[in-house]
Design an enzyme around this catalytic site. Structure first.
Site, PDB file in Angstrom:
ATOM      1  N   GLU A 165      60.884 -50.532 -15.882  1.00 17.52           N
ATOM      2  CA  GLU A 165      61.487 -50.812 -17.192  1.00 17.52           C
ATOM      3  C   GLU A 165      60.763 -51.901 -17.980  1.00 17.52           C
ATOM      4  O   GLU A 165      61.315 -52.473 -18.910  1.00 17.52           O
ATOM      5  CB  GLU A 165      62.975 -51.175 -17.049  1.00 17.52           C
ATOM      6  N   TYR A 167      59.732 -54.835 -16.830  1.00 16.51           N
ATOM      7  CA  TYR A 167      59.979 -56.201 -16.372  1.00 16.51           C
ATOM      8  C   TYR A 167      58.730 -56.758 -15.668  1.00 16.51           C
ATOM      9  O   TYR A 167      57.682 -56.137 -15.630  1.00 16.51           O
ATOM     10  CB  TYR A 167      61.212 -56.226 -15.469  1.00 16.51           C
ATOM     11  N   HIS A 253      61.740 -50.997 -21.801  1.00 19.06           N
ATOM     12  CA  HIS A 253      62.788 -51.269 -22.790  1.00 19.06           C
ATOM     13  C   HIS A 253      62.258 -51.219 -24.218  1.00 19.06           C
ATOM     14  O   HIS A 253      63.028 -50.978 -25.153  1.00 19.06           O
ATOM     15  CB  HIS A 253      63.437 -52.622 -22.522  1.00 19.06           C
ATOM     16  N   GLN A 340      78.608 -47.210 -25.897  1.00 20.35           N
ATOM     17  CA  GLN A 340      79.404 -48.056 -26.782  1.00 20.35           C
ATOM     18  C   GLN A 340      80.075 -49.227 -26.075  1.00 20.35           C
ATOM     19  O   GLN A 340      80.158 -50.324 -26.625  1.00 20.35           O
ATOM     20  CB  GLN A 340      80.460 -47.207 -27.502  1.00 20.35           C
TER      21      GLN A 340
END
Length: 675
Positions: A165, A167, A253, A340
């Site tokens: 991701e 990192y 990301h 959400q």
């Protein structure tokens, strides 16, 4: 005999056996940061009681510079060990296994002390990282290894070392972020040295009988990312270094390709994991958008992986695995990948939860217990608010009657599910239907309820939703002006040129609906990959198609208009708004803010700009769709209150701003828990 023989089969790791092939993947919920360790423990214990094979915690920092943000949870001392011991004991008492994720954020750390292989600033953080020297790298390795040792002392069954991701460890692997020319940069052998060294030293520190999962980025989806050959090479070296399992990471990301939103096809990246199968001898986990036992079973049965990671589905239903085991799959609360209440909360500094399950992460606060006194309860409105109230109340032992003027349950969910990219809402409505049957709720559909009909009930709950707001535009009575409800229900014919009045969530949904024709890309993985420019990393580095996104031409020419003088779509979901804006931009949708609606004419709508109403312009349109907001439908509540009758008003009938299913479901659940 089970319907899911692959999913429910045990996985022998040699020194320990996992009871099934379900991993609850890591999620940053914000719970560890509350310091309420009983609350954290109960969250994980609930999933352990639900028979998850192995859980992974949210990311825990190995040191200050690697923490995702100031105040984030770390494992750096004895106090942390003692606190985490509360979690592991509770999980083990519940019959579960749990690993702690060690997350060093590198340049993604939201703080001025962030470090990285090179001083290359992240586009998603305002803080430029400091490039590490040899001594600094050794410190990071030592801190990660010490973190693994402390996790073992705290009673964890293993650790997951986060290497994907985008990192810290991932940043060393690719030239996108690693510009070094020393032993930690340059050739791929040098660039992959750090993750290998971390795993090797961690294994030496914790011994043989401890799970080490390595989360490996199998498709970076950023420029200059890894090739498939490099992924395989790293995986093989990580196995040699001592990893027990390799888990799949998908995309950085900062990648501009959605990877876990609801518009992403189910199991969209399982094929990426499958490319590694047979190249290593340790188990391989696949992940992303696997949200039903049927999808998980198919992924395993077709040889894509040895195990599946399902993170947010375990927020939606802690008993996911138990229900799959006992033939109750239709009763699994579905993760609709809306983001959400989970990711949007995380990136807003709030405690995560779940739209369909408000009890997630609130297990010690939102208690749903059998009612001491059984009541007869009338609920008017079978949308999300009414349905969640009915289910919770009936589950507590109340006698519930649910009324709705429509011929089916679901309310506005039945419009949302028509929108390409929101197909998961079909499953949500199906789940409500299954739970109504399971709980014995009386349902009266196609019935307009009056105040007289509600006499005799102990409690009356009004969940009648909303009605469209009248924008009061001169000429709006023309035949080519329609409302969004009729459009989404397929009751009107829409022309080739469309102007949409209102660019909130509904306006964006209607635009999505109108620019697509035929099979939704969410239902066709090849179409979705072509639309977003995703390619096989064996053919194209990082999995990015060289030609970029290639969406189908729009079915209609659409213009989105709004009164607010701001970028249309700015108020959409924090983690999904960019996806909606990008998707419509790819379909050449024009988005115009700060307009005044002067009048509607035969050829379109005339708009002006600013308070002075300058520069009147005709927006050409064959059809004009009204999506100008909503008003609460309180007519029944007002009639009851006029009589002096007590009622509870929830959902859109209470607050009409946009269509907020998250708030409606939470409100209904909490009300029913107290009745």
């Amino acid at each position: 005999m089970t319907d899911y023989p692959h999913l429910l089969a045990p996985l022998d790791l040699g020194f320990t056996t996992l009871k099934n092939r379900v991993l609850m993947g890591s999620m940053h919920t914000g719970l560890e940061e509350t310091k309420d360790w009983n609350r954290v423990a109960e969250f994980y214990a609930a999933r352990a009681r639900g028979e998850v094979g192995l859980m992974v915690t949210g990311g825990i920092g190995p040191n200050l510079e690697g923490s995702v943000l100031p105040g984030a949870a770390m494992m750096v001392g004895q106090e942390d060990v003692d606190n985490h011991s509360v979690i592991t004991k509770r999980v083990h008492d519940a019959g579960g296994k749990i690993a702690m994720q060690i997350l060093h954020a590198g340049r993604y750390a939201y703080g001025p002390k962030c470090v990285a292989p090179s001083a290359v600033k992240s586009p998603i953080s305002p803080f430029p990282p400091a490039a590490l020297d040899d001594e600094g790298i050794e410190k990071q390795i030592g801190d990660i290894v010490a973190c693994a040792q402390r996790a073992q002392q705290a009673g964890y069954d293993g650790v997951e070392i986060m290497g994907s991701e985008g990192y810290f460890l991932n940043q060393f692997l690719v030239t996108h972020t690693n510009k070094r020319d020393d032993d930690w940069g340059g050739s791929y052998e040098n660039r992959m040295r750090l993750p290998i060294e971390v795993v090797r030293r961690a294994r030496e520190a914790v011994g043989t009988d401890f799970i080490i999962i390595y989360r490996l980025s199998m498709i970076d989806l950023v420029p200059n990312g890894s090739t498939h050959e490099e992924v395989v090479q790293l995986a093989q070296e990580i196995e040699k270094a001592g990893a027990t399992i390799i888990n799949t990471g998908i995309g950085w990301h900062e990648a501009r390709i959605p990877t876990i939103a609801t518009s992403v096809p189910r199991a969209a990246f399982a094929w990426v994991t499958k490319k590694l199968m047979g190249k290593v001898s340790i188990p391989v986990i696949t992940s992303n958008r696997i949200n039903t036992p049927e999808v998980a079973e198919d992924v395993l049965a077709t040889g894509c992986a040895d195990m599946v990671s399902m993170a947010r589905p375990m927020l939606a239903d802690a008993d996911f695995v138990t229900k799959a085991m006992t033939g109750k799959s239709s009763q699994i609360a579905p993760c609709i990948a809306c983001n959400q209440a989970c990711l949007d909360h995380t990136f807003s500094g709030k405690i995560s939860s779940c739209l369909v399950n408000p009890q997630a992460c609130y297990e010690t606060e939102l208690l749903i217990t059998p009612a001491q006194t059984q009541k007869s309860i009338a609920i008017v409105g079978a949308g999300p608010a009414g349905l969640s109230t009915a289910m919770t109340a009936a589950g507590r032992g109340h006698q519930v009657t649910l009324f709705d003027r429509a011929s089916e349950i679901g309310g506005q969910l039945n419009m949302a599910k028509q929108v390409p990219g929101k197909e998961e809402f079909w499953g949500l409505v199906d789940w409500y239907r299954a739970m109504i049957a399971e709980l014995g709720i009386t349902v009266e559909l196609g019935r307009e309820v009056s105040a007289d009909d509600l006499q005799g009930f102990d409690e009356v709950i009004i969940a009648t939703g909303v009605v469209p707001r009248d924008p009061e535009i001169p000429g709006q009575d023309a035949a080519h002006v329609v409302n969004y409800i009729d459009v989404l229900r397929g009751k009107v014919t829409v022309g080739p040129r469309v102007a949409i009045i209102g660019a909130g969530g509904i306006g964006f949904d209607v635009a999505e609906f109108l620019v697509h024709e035929g099979i939704s890309p969410t239902e066709s993985l090849p179409d979705w990959m072509r639309e977003w420019g995703v390619a096989d990393p064996a053919a194209h580095r990082s999995g990015l198609a060289p030609e970029g996104p290639q969406p189908e031409p729009p079915a209609r020419q659409v213009t989105l208009l709004q009164r607010k003088a701001e970028k249309p779509g700015r108020r959409l979901g924090k983690t999904t708004g960019w996806i909606h804006r990008a998707a419509l931009a790819m379909k050449d949708v024009k988005m115009i803010g700060g307009v005044n609606y002067e009048r509607i004419e035969a050829g379109g709508i005339v708009v002006s700009h600013g308070e002075a109403r300058e520069n009147p312009t005709l927006i050409d349109a064959d059809t004009i769709v009204l999506c100008a907001g909503q008003l609460s439908d309180r007519s029944l509540a007002d009639a009851l209150e006029t009589r002096g009758a007590k009622c509870h008003v929830i959902g859109g009938a209470d607050v009409a701003t946009e269509l907020d299913a998250k708030r409606a479901i939470n409100q209904g659940t909490r009300l029913a828990a107290e009745l």
